[in-house]
Write an enzyme that holds these catalytic residues in place. Sequence first.
Site, PDB file in Angstrom:
ATOM      1  N   HIS A   1      18.831 -38.023 -92.845  1.00  0.00           N
ATOM      2  CA  HIS A   1      19.711 -39.051 -93.414  1.00  0.00           C
ATOM      3  C   HIS A   1      19.373 -40.402 -92.809  1.00  0.00           C
ATOM      4  O   HIS A   1      18.568 -40.498 -91.894  1.00  0.00           O
ATOM      5  CB  HIS A   1      21.191 -38.683 -93.262  1.00  0.00           C
ATOM      6  CG  HIS A   1      21.724 -38.663 -91.859  1.00  0.00           C
ATOM      7  ND1 HIS A   1      21.293 -37.759 -90.915  1.00  0.00           N
ATOM      8  CD2 HIS A   1      22.669 -39.424 -91.240  1.00  0.00           C
ATOM      9  CE1 HIS A   1      21.950 -37.961 -89.781  1.00  0.00           C
ATOM     10  NE2 HIS A   1      22.788 -38.975 -89.940  1.00  0.00           N
TER      11      HIS A   1
ATOM     12  N   HIS B   1      20.800 -42.774 -91.024  1.00  0.00           N
ATOM     13  CA  HIS B   1      21.315 -43.427 -89.812  1.00  0.00           C
ATOM     14  C   HIS B   1      20.188 -43.741 -88.818  1.00  0.00           C
ATOM     15  O   HIS B   1      19.277 -42.924 -88.625  1.00  0.00           O
ATOM     16  CB  HIS B   1      22.386 -42.547 -89.162  1.00  0.00           C
ATOM     17  CG  HIS B   1      23.689 -42.569 -89.912  1.00  0.00           C
ATOM     18  ND1 HIS B   1      24.635 -41.572 -89.816  1.00  0.00           N
ATOM     19  CD2 HIS B   1      24.192 -43.492 -90.787  1.00  0.00           C
ATOM     20  CE1 HIS B   1      25.675 -41.877 -90.594  1.00  0.00           C
ATOM     21  NE2 HIS B   1      25.425 -43.027 -91.193  1.00  0.00           N
TER      22      HIS B   1
ATOM     23  N   ASP C   1      19.857 -43.743 -85.668  1.00  0.00           N
ATOM     24  CA  ASP C   1      19.569 -42.842 -84.552  1.00  0.00           C
ATOM     25  C   ASP C   1      18.804 -41.601 -85.010  1.00  0.00           C
ATOM     26  O   ASP C   1      18.444 -40.754 -84.189  1.00  0.00           O
ATOM     27  CB  ASP C   1      20.853 -42.466 -83.791  1.00  0.00           C
ATOM     28  CG  ASP C   1      21.864 -41.726 -84.637  1.00  0.00           C
ATOM     29  OD1 ASP C   1      22.076 -42.119 -85.805  1.00  0.00           O
ATOM     30  OD2 ASP C   1      22.450 -40.740 -84.148  1.00  0.00           O
ATOM     31  N   HIS C   2      18.532 -41.504 -86.315  1.00  0.00           N
ATOM     32  CA  HIS C   2      17.711 -40.404 -86.845  1.00  0.00           C
ATOM     33  C   HIS C   2      16.375 -40.892 -87.402  1.00  0.00           C
ATOM     34  O   HIS C   2      15.428 -40.125 -87.477  1.00  0.00           O
ATOM     35  CB  HIS C   2      18.487 -39.632 -87.925  1.00  0.00           C
ATOM     36  CG  HIS C   2      19.675 -38.919 -87.361  1.00  0.00           C
ATOM     37  ND1 HIS C   2      19.699 -37.558 -87.168  1.00  0.00           N
ATOM     38  CD2 HIS C   2      20.853 -39.390 -86.877  1.00  0.00           C
ATOM     39  CE1 HIS C   2      20.864 -37.222 -86.612  1.00  0.00           C
ATOM     40  NE2 HIS C   2      21.578 -38.317 -86.425  1.00  0.00           N
TER      41      HIS C   2
ATOM     42  N   HIS D   1      28.609 -36.247 -94.640  1.00  0.00           N
ATOM     43  CA  HIS D   1      28.443 -37.210 -93.543  1.00  0.00           C
ATOM     44  C   HIS D   1      27.913 -38.514 -94.124  1.00  0.00           C
ATOM     45  O   HIS D   1      28.423 -39.598 -93.836  1.00  0.00           O
ATOM     46  CB  HIS D   1      27.503 -36.619 -92.504  1.00  0.00           C
ATOM     47  CG  HIS D   1      27.156 -37.531 -91.370  1.00  0.00           C
ATOM     48  ND1 HIS D   1      28.076 -37.928 -90.433  1.00  0.00           N
ATOM     49  CD2 HIS D   1      25.986 -38.120 -91.021  1.00  0.00           C
ATOM     50  CE1 HIS D   1      27.482 -38.728 -89.556  1.00  0.00           C
ATOM     51  NE2 HIS D   1      26.220 -38.865 -89.892  1.00  0.00           N
TER      52      HIS D   1
ATOM     53  N   ASP E   1      23.366 -34.348 -89.086  1.00  0.00           N
ATOM     54  CA  ASP E   1      24.755 -34.565 -88.659  1.00  0.00           C
ATOM     55  C   ASP E   1      25.755 -33.924 -89.623  1.00  0.00           C
ATOM     56  O   ASP E   1      26.888 -34.375 -89.737  1.00  0.00           O
ATOM     57  CB  ASP E   1      25.046 -36.066 -88.548  1.00  0.00           C
ATOM     58  CG  ASP E   1      24.313 -36.710 -87.385  1.00  0.00           C
ATOM     59  OD1 ASP E   1      23.664 -35.998 -86.603  1.00  0.00           O
ATOM     60  OD2 ASP E   1      24.396 -37.953 -87.269  1.00  0.00           O
TER      61      ASP E   1
ATOM     62  N   HIS F   1      22.751 -33.536 -82.715  1.00  0.00           N
ATOM     63  CA  HIS F   1      23.373 -34.028 -81.479  1.00  0.00           C
ATOM     64  C   HIS F   1      23.839 -32.889 -80.577  1.00  0.00           C
ATOM     65  O   HIS F   1      24.192 -31.804 -81.058  1.00  0.00           O
ATOM     66  CB  HIS F   1      24.606 -34.893 -81.795  1.00  0.00           C
ATOM     67  CG  HIS F   1      24.287 -36.204 -82.431  1.00  0.00           C
ATOM     68  ND1 HIS F   1      24.052 -37.359 -81.710  1.00  0.00           N
ATOM     69  CD2 HIS F   1      24.155 -36.549 -83.734  1.00  0.00           C
ATOM     70  CE1 HIS F   1      23.804 -38.353 -82.544  1.00  0.00           C
ATOM     71  NE2 HIS F   1      23.850 -37.892 -83.780  1.00  0.00           N
TER      72      HIS F   1
HETATM   73 ZN    ZN Z   1      24.502 -39.661 -88.759  1.00  0.00          ZN
END
Ligand code: ZN
Length: 254
Positions: free
Chosen positions: A52, A54, A56-57, A109, A126, A164
Amino acid sequence: MRLSVLPAFGDNYIWVLRDGGPALLVDPGDAAPVLAAAADDGLEPAAILLTHHHPDHCGGVPALLERWPALPVFAPDDARIDLDCERVGEGDTLRLLGHDARVMAVPGHTSSHVAYLVDDHVFCGDTLFSLGCGRMFEGTAAQMHDSLQRLAALPGHTQVCCGHEYTLANARFATEVEPGNAALAARLVEAMDQRAAGRPTLPSTMASERACNPFLRCDMPQVRAAAARQLGHAPADGVETFAALRGWKDVFRA
Ligand SMILES: [Zn+2]
């Protein structure tokens, strides 16, 4: 295939899957751990899979493409992933390193979130966490519940590779929902031992998640009863139970 993990930021995991040679990388939010593994251990990426949009990915991808310009990148069809990549969606099967990678759309999400099933590993970003699930930033409870139900229907031995390390915090909430769940109590002890030894609590197995994760157990009487106490009435169905749990978890402080 051999699975390993590169920690990133505070609690992200970049998953690494390989047969011994080049590796699939899932959700490299930061390039630094990958570049360090390349320098120290000879890690050589074969492809990048993104779940996805985001940062942080996805955030490490541009730097990884500078280092390996021909590296193929697979990502959901979402303009917020502004990369030169191959777009994937529900039902697609990719052939990577001689293995099939099946794409599942798992919105909730985010609206375009996907999971990748490679042999008996599911990379679920996530959407599903051990003992928990992602926040619903863009989807509805019905969408997220359906996404989780379809993940939960994978074989019990499926290795659950989440984005995570949230297991211990999730365990506190799960125990609040189901204080009498013996499998959950055992999983909490296992996870505490793993963290005390400096190891990830992941991958989990889908069988363990089905036994312990309240978000996959919305049809269990004790989970429905906990949701009913939050709602002030009996939930009509699994979606209402799920929505009650998710809303409760959003404000839960252990
Ligand atoms: Zn995420």
